[in-house]
Design an enzyme around this catalytic site. Structure first.
Site, PDB file in Angstrom:
ATOM      1  N   GLU A  19      -7.262   6.941  12.948  1.00 17.08           N
ATOM      2  CA  GLU A  19      -8.013   7.433  11.783  1.00 17.08           C
ATOM      3  C   GLU A  19      -9.486   7.033  11.899  1.00 17.08           C
ATOM      4  OE1 GLU A  19      -8.522   8.937   9.088  1.00 17.08           O
ATOM      5  OE2 GLU A  19      -6.623   9.581   8.198  1.00 17.08           O
ATOM      6  N   ASN A 104      -7.333   3.816   1.895  1.00 11.90           N
ATOM      7  CA  ASN A 104      -7.098   4.897   2.859  1.00 11.90           C
ATOM      8  C   ASN A 104      -8.342   5.762   2.951  1.00 11.90           C
ATOM      9  OD1 ASN A 104      -5.110   6.480   4.533  1.00 11.90           O
ATOM     10  ND2 ASN A 104      -5.692   8.073   3.077  1.00 11.90           N
ATOM     11  N   ASN A 150      -8.637  10.678   0.496  1.00 10.29           N
ATOM     12  CA  ASN A 150      -8.867  10.995   1.898  1.00 10.29           C
ATOM     13  C   ASN A 150     -10.308  11.390   2.150  1.00 10.29           C
ATOM     14  OD1 ASN A 150      -7.370  10.770   4.342  1.00 10.29           O
ATOM     15  ND2 ASN A 150      -5.650  11.755   3.315  1.00 10.29           N
ATOM     16  N   ASP A 200      -6.928  16.180   5.517  1.00 11.48           N
ATOM     17  CA  ASP A 200      -7.016  14.725   5.684  1.00 11.48           C
ATOM     18  C   ASP A 200      -8.489  14.324   5.757  1.00 11.48           C
ATOM     19  OD1 ASP A 200      -6.604  12.034   6.450  1.00 11.48           O
ATOM     20  OD2 ASP A 200      -4.808  12.517   7.568  1.00 11.48           O
TER      21      ASP A 200
END
EC number: 3.1.1.99
Length: 294
Positions: A19, A104, A150, A200
């Site tokens: 990520e 996140n 996100n 995402d």
């Protein structure tokens, strides 16, 4: 919608949950993370060397700090990290009263504030929020009722902020005040079609277009936030495409992270590059990545 892009594997990292790619223009390196393996990576494109720093908890985002090192959004809040000693120093934990929540994804705005959002471990609807870590290390809650916080990015003129709460299948925009960091006038600018993968990570280019990674969608897409139109879809040889950001000498290379988490042996056999780090020559310059200023 012809695909004219070349997708290159630059690191066969086989990340469980790669990520958050972030290009440091000064140091000429790309930082990225593996959330569940609790790793912060620094990739040097010239030598193709990849340094790994292991932290003691899930890491949701890592951004460079102007004075050196990184600022991390970990499971237990915001931390500073010295990359020489690899030592962590806690800053703030805005959700210590929600032990099942974790950070996140996150990014810095042009003024050097660090924006990062949360989600509950089982993706409970509305359990997360989007926060802003100011230069003085105070934390402001900016958006509530978030399920999976996100992608976040800004327009080239820094007057608009774009944001993704994944299950909504939408990109929303806010009017952004660069001086104060305040946001207002929320509206939907892009609707992601169902069954194309969930939106995402996200970045933007200097033409004001949005680039989105699709979890479960085998692709990165480019959108016009003014018309909501899909401009291009770039196939990625990995089912789970997690995030993207621009970098390179001319800021025209799109770095793309992917993941292997939850994929069957059968799928991994078909897509052996899943979890790899990819690069795409785009022919368009991306907005710069900013460092944390506090």
């Amino acid at each position: 919608m012809k695909n004219q892009y070349q997708v290159e594997l630059i690191l066969d990292s086989k990340a469980t949950l790669g990520e958050g790619p972030s290009w440091d223009n000064e140091k000429r390196w790309l930082s990225w993370i593996d959330i569940v393996e609790q790793k912060v990576h620094i990739f040097y494109p010239d030598s193709k060397r990849n340094r790994t720093i292991v932290v003691d908890q899930n890491v949701g985002a890592a951004v460079p700090r102007k004075s050196g090192g990184f600022v991390l959004a970990l499971r237990d809040g915001f931390y500073l990290m010295d990359i020489m000693s690899e030592q962590l120093t806690p800053i703030a934990h805005p959700e210590k009263h929600f032990p099942n929540n974790q950070f996140n994804d996150g990014k810095c705005d042009s003024a050097g504030r660090f924006w990062a959002g949360t989600m509950e471990g089982n993706e409970t609807e509305g359990a997360g929020s989007l926060y802003c870590l100011d230069l003085d290390h105070t934390v402001r809650k900016m958006v509530e009722n978030v399920t999976v916080s996100n992608g976040i990015t800004w327009s080239p003129d820094n007057k608009t902020m774009y944001y993704i709460d994944t299950p909504t299948l939408q990109i929303v925009a806010f009017d952004f005040n660069q001086e104060t960091g305040s946001i207002q006038n929320r509206r939907v600018v892009v609707n992601i079609p169902p069954k194309t993968g969930n939106p995402d990570g996200m970045t933007s280019d200097m033409e004001g277009m949005l680039w989105v990674a699709h979890w479960g969608g085998y692709q990165v897409t480019r959108w016009d936030p003014i018309t909501g139109e899909l401009l291009n879809s770039i196939p990625i040889p990995a089912p789970i495409v997690t995030s993207c950001s621009f970098g390179g000498e001319n800021m025209d290379e799109l770095y793309v992270t992917t993941a292997r988490i939850g994929l069957s042996e059968e799928v991994l056999e078909k897509y052996p590059l899943a979890g790899g780090l990819f690069r795409i020559q785009t022919g368009v310059k991306g907005v710069p990545m900013y460092s944390f200023g506090g």
